[in-house]
Design an enzyme around this catalytic site. Structure first.
Site, PDB file in Angstrom:
ATOM      1  CD  GLU A  50     -17.185  -7.193 -21.113  1.00  0.00           C
ATOM      2  OE1 GLU A  50     -18.123  -7.335 -21.639  1.00  0.00           O
ATOM      3  OE2 GLU A  50     -16.545  -8.005 -20.792  1.00  0.00           O
ATOM      4  CE  LYS A  88     -18.078  -7.479 -25.899  1.00  0.00           C
ATOM      5  NZ  LYS A  88     -18.148  -8.248 -24.679  1.00  0.00           N
ATOM      6  CB  CYS A 140     -14.561  -7.728 -23.443  1.00  0.00           C
ATOM      7  SG  CYS A 140     -14.018  -9.450 -22.831  1.00  0.00           S
TER       8      CYS A 140
END
Length: 280
Positions: A43, A116, A153
């Site tokens: 990431e 995200k 993540c």
């Protein structure tokens, strides 16, 4: 073609974007030379994990998708090597900002961008200061080598994300991440981080690829331990806490699909009973 070869990249990163892009490119080439077709970097690999603290000047790191030099670079590299490369980046979209993933197919085409969905906020991981929760919804990508689902993540901690991606047709789950020491809980380590994704592999009968960074940045030490798990949750490849390099594994997607059907997890779902998930 029923087989897919996947790889994860793990490396320490400087705060020099050009040097980091060069380093990740070198590792993409290494993984491709080992036969990998889908290669996952960690990431936000263009620089340090800047979300450790809230600083206005760090918004200058963001760029829009259009004209993004790092994405364009990996489009060329992906086309040259005929590999799929998901590129994590800090996206500016008008007046708002996202933690995003640009998925590049094996011909260099940009298939799209995932933003995200789940944004953490806590000591050392002050992401809500920088990122708006994603508005793309969960997405899967029909690439040359297979159908891929990706979370970023913090998304990896939510079983709803993994299940949704597999319901949408994902044959492999990818999780680029930046996770390390917790300022308020120094005893925490890699084990819960790996176990939750191994759980996704088992509960969905799907291979999982997770790529993390290593090294210490501003007093925060990243765990490493990037890994690849098969559809039964066995770790088939893993790097250590300080190892830099690539790991690779190959899966027979037809075999995985047969195993998923045989386990019956999707046959026996009862979505009409799951209203409590969305009621709060």
């Amino acid at each position: 073609m029923s087989k897919i070869a996947v790889a994860a990249i793990q490396t320490a990163l400087s705060d020099d974007a050009r040097a980091n892009v060069d380093r990740v490119s070198e590792l993409v080439r290494e993984a491709a030379s080992r036969g990998a077709q889908v290669i996952l970097p960690p990431e936000l690999f263009e620089g340090y994990y800047f979300c450790r603290e809230e600083r206005e000047e760090f918004f200058d790191r963001a760029q829009p998708v259009e004209g993004h030099r790092t994405i364009a670079h990996f489009q060329q590299l992906a086309a040259e090597l005929e590999v799929v490369v998901p590129v994590s980046f800090f996206e500016q979209a008008g007046p708002v900002y996202y933690n995003s993933l640009a998925v590049i197919d094996a011909d260099g085409a940009l298939l799209g961008v995932y933003r995200k969905s789940h944004i953490p906020d806590g000591p050392g991981y002050e992401e809500k200061f920088y990122f708006r929760p994603g508005n793309t919804g969960f997405q899967v990508w029909r690439t040359r080598w297979g159908v891929l689902g990706a979370g970023i993540c913090w998304d990896q901690w939510f079983p709803e994300c993994a299940r949704s991606l597999v319901l949408m047709g994902a044959q492999v789950l990818l999780y680029p991440t930046a996770i390390g020491s917790e300022p308020e809980a120094p005893s925490l380590d890699t084990t819960p981080w790996q176990r939750v994704m191994i759980g996704h592999a088992v509960a969905n009968i799907v291979p999982v690829v997770a790529a993390n960074r290593i090294g210490t940045e501003g007093g925060q030490t990243f765990y490493g331990h990037s890994f690849i798990a098969n559809h039964y949750g066995d770790k088939v490849a893993e790097l250590g806490r300080t190892d830099a390099g690539t790991i690779c594994a190959e899966f027979d997607l037809d075999e995985v699909a047969r195993a998923r059907a045989a386990f019956g997890f999707f046959r026996d779902r009862r979505p009409e009973l799951y209203g409590a998930i969305t009621a709060v």
